[in-house]
Design a protein around this motif. Structure first.
Motif, short mmCIF file in Angstrom:
data_model
loop_
_atom_site.label_atom_id
_atom_site.label_comp_id
_atom_site.label_asym_id
_atom_site.label_seq_id
_atom_site.Cartn_x
_atom_site.Cartn_y
_atom_site.Cartn_z
N GLN A 10 0.83 -1.21 0.00
CA GLN A 10 0.00 0.00 0.00
C GLN A 10 0.87 1.26 0.00
N LEU A 11 1.85 1.28 -0.91
CA LEU A 11 2.76 2.42 -1.01
C LEU A 11 2.22 3.41 -2.04
N PRO A 12 2.15 4.69 -1.71
CA PRO A 12 1.64 5.70 -2.65
C PRO A 12 2.71 6.15 -3.65
N THR A 13 3.17 5.22 -4.50
CA THR A 13 4.20 5.53 -5.48
C THR A 13 3.59 5.64 -6.88
N VAL A 14 4.42 5.97 -7.86
CA VAL A 14 3.92 6.16 -9.22
C VAL A 14 3.69 4.83 -9.93
N GLY A 15 4.23 3.71 -9.41
CA GLY A 15 4.06 2.42 -10.06
C GLY A 15 2.61 1.99 -10.19
N PRO A 16 1.85 1.90 -9.08
CA PRO A 16 0.43 1.55 -9.19
C PRO A 16 -0.37 2.56 -10.02
N MET A 17 0.01 3.83 -9.96
CA MET A 17 -0.70 4.84 -10.74
C MET A 17 -0.48 4.62 -12.23
N LEU A 18 0.74 4.23 -12.62
CA LEU A 18 1.03 3.92 -14.02
C LEU A 18 0.23 2.71 -14.48
N PHE A 19 0.17 1.68 -13.66
CA PHE A 19 -0.59 0.47 -14.00
C PHE A 19 -2.07 0.81 -14.21
N SER A 20 -2.63 1.58 -13.29
CA SER A 20 -4.04 1.97 -13.40
C SER A 20 -4.29 2.80 -14.65
N ALA A 21 -3.36 3.70 -14.98
CA ALA A 21 -3.53 4.55 -16.16
C ALA A 21 -3.47 3.74 -17.45
N LEU A 22 -2.60 2.73 -17.51
CA LEU A 22 -2.50 1.89 -18.70
C LEU A 22 -3.76 1.05 -18.89
N VAL A 23 -4.29 0.53 -17.80
CA VAL A 23 -5.51 -0.29 -17.88
C VAL A 23 -6.69 0.56 -18.35
N ALA A 24 -6.78 1.79 -17.85
CA ALA A 24 -7.90 2.66 -18.19
C ALA A 24 -7.67 3.47 -19.46
N GLU A 25 -6.48 3.30 -20.08
CA GLU A 25 -6.11 4.06 -21.29
C GLU A 25 -6.15 5.57 -21.02
N ASP A 26 -5.74 5.93 -19.82
CA ASP A 26 -5.61 7.34 -19.45
C ASP A 26 -4.27 7.83 -20.00
N MET A 27 -4.26 8.23 -21.28
CA MET A 27 -3.01 8.34 -22.03
C MET A 27 -2.09 9.43 -21.53
N PHE A 28 -2.61 10.55 -21.05
CA PHE A 28 -1.73 11.65 -20.66
C PHE A 28 -0.93 11.32 -19.41
N ILE A 29 -1.57 10.71 -18.43
CA ILE A 29 -0.84 10.35 -17.23
C ILE A 29 0.12 9.18 -17.51
N ALA A 30 -0.29 8.24 -18.37
CA ALA A 30 0.59 7.13 -18.73
C ALA A 30 1.80 7.63 -19.52
N SER A 31 1.58 8.51 -20.47
CA SER A 31 2.68 9.06 -21.27
C SER A 31 3.64 9.86 -20.40
N SER A 32 3.11 10.63 -19.46
CA SER A 32 3.96 11.44 -18.58
C SER A 32 4.82 10.57 -17.69
N LEU A 33 4.25 9.49 -17.16
CA LEU A 33 5.02 8.59 -16.29
C LEU A 33 6.06 7.81 -17.08
N LEU A 34 5.73 7.40 -18.30
CA LEU A 34 6.71 6.72 -19.14
C LEU A 34 7.84 7.67 -19.53
N LEU A 35 7.50 8.92 -19.76
CA LEU A 35 8.53 9.93 -20.03
C LEU A 35 9.44 10.09 -18.81
N PHE A 36 8.85 10.05 -17.63
CA PHE A 36 9.63 10.13 -16.39
C PHE A 36 10.57 8.94 -16.26
N LEU A 37 10.09 7.72 -16.55
CA LEU A 37 10.94 6.53 -16.47
C LEU A 37 12.07 6.58 -17.49
N THR A 38 11.76 7.06 -18.69
CA THR A 38 12.79 7.20 -19.71
C THR A 38 13.86 8.19 -19.27
N SER A 39 13.42 9.28 -18.70
CA SER A 39 14.38 10.28 -18.21
C SER A 39 15.27 9.70 -17.13
#
Length: 326
Positions: free
Chosen positions: A274-303
């Protein structure tokens, strides 16, 4: 050196740009979009949304435009500090990321430090005392660490700590969840940090220890070590001045891989703890096709990846005098 750093920085910028394009396109490859997912959810509850309403929502969110136009608008806004709008949570992406980035960074830095410090020490001890009881013990523990899923280790440790009367799950006690920052809340955070730090860092520790042992054993058999030892150089000084520094090269060169791996590779573990990190938020965004938050988090991981690789290059240059750049 400065020419090398400038070149590497330009490569970083280019790589982030290309990766952001590819990530944005891949996220939209599945059929439908967030509006489609929303309609399916309503249908599952027995509610029917008219097609005119869905079309109006697509126009409102800009989902009716071609992918390249959507990407251009999003990336232009990113350069201005605007990460877009989360369809799922109906909030700006920048606010959602800001809420979790600090905790994510704290856990990642603590886990990475734990993995490298403990892993390097274990690797050195195993190599120096090869085929000893310590070497066999650390080898068995290392294989167990590599083979055990982090989420399973999290469940086991949570049960043990809970039975011992310790704090498990989350990063704060209930009374500090929504409380403003204070010395008491900081101490409560320190009380919760060791569990996720050890669990997330365990697999990395085992990997670092195995690499360090193998590379150090290889260095200890080389002629320059034998020559230095024959000249009477103290064993401790010999180890730290020559072979250990060289043996660190393979480990140092992979720091860039570890940073994003800790963030994105522990999604299930973060959910269990139950950690409030970006990992679960990225998973939820990918499942829901919430593209802006998913793209932003992937950009963060790439950086994180390219910045980590850049730091690795600088550390390699500093550790090994034989490594030089043109």
């Amino acid at each position: 050196m400065w020419a090398f750093l400038t070149r590497r920085f330009l490569y970083m910028v280019l790589l982030i740009l290309v990766t952001s394009m590819v990530s944005f396109v891949i996220i939209q490859l599945p059929a439908g979009d967030y509006i489609t997912t929303l309609a399916v959810r309503y249908a599952a509850t027995g509610q029917v949304v008219e097609q005119e309403v869905l079309d109006a929502l697509r126009i409102q969110f800009g989902l009716d435009q071609p992918v390249y136009i959507q990407y251009f608008k999003w990336f232009t806004n990113v350069l201005q500090g605007d990460l877009g709008w989360s369809f799922q949570q109906v909030r700006p992406v920048s606010e959602l990321v800001a809420e979790r980035i600090g905790v994510t960074a704290l856990i990642s830095i603590c886990s990475l430090t734990f993995a490298y410090v403990v892993g390097i020490l274990i690797g050195v001890v195993s190599a120096v005392f090869q085929y000893s009881v310590l070497d066999y013990f650390f080898t068995i523990v290392g294989f167990l660490g590599l083979a055990s899923p982090n989420f399973l280790l999290a469940l086991i440790l949570m049960v043990i700590i809970f039975n011992a009367g310790g704090a498990v799950g989350g990063l704060y006690s209930t009374e500090y969840l929504n409380a403003p920052w204070s010395w008491a809340k900081f101490l409560d955070l320190l009380k919760h940090i060791p569990l996720p730090m050890i669990i997330v860092g365990t697999a990395g520790t085992a990997g670092v220890a195995r690499v360090m042992r193998a590379t150090l054993l290889d260095e200890l058999q080389k002629q320059y070590v034998v020559t230095a030892r024959s000249k009477g150089v103290a064993e401790i000084r010999l180890l730290f001045k020559y072979p250990i520094r060289v043996a660190l090269n393979p480990i140092t060169s992979t720091i860039g891989w570890e940073l994003p791996a800790i963030v994105s590779g522990t999604v299930i573990t973060d959910m269990v703890l139950q950690l409030p990190t970006v990992g679960p938020m990225l998973f939820s965004a990918l499942v829901a096709e919430d593209m802006f938050i998913a793209s932003s988090l992937l950009l963060f991981l790439t950086s994180l990846t390219v910045i980590g690789t850049f730091v690795s290059d600088i550390l390699l240059y500093s550790l090994d005098p034989r490594i030089r750049v043109n």
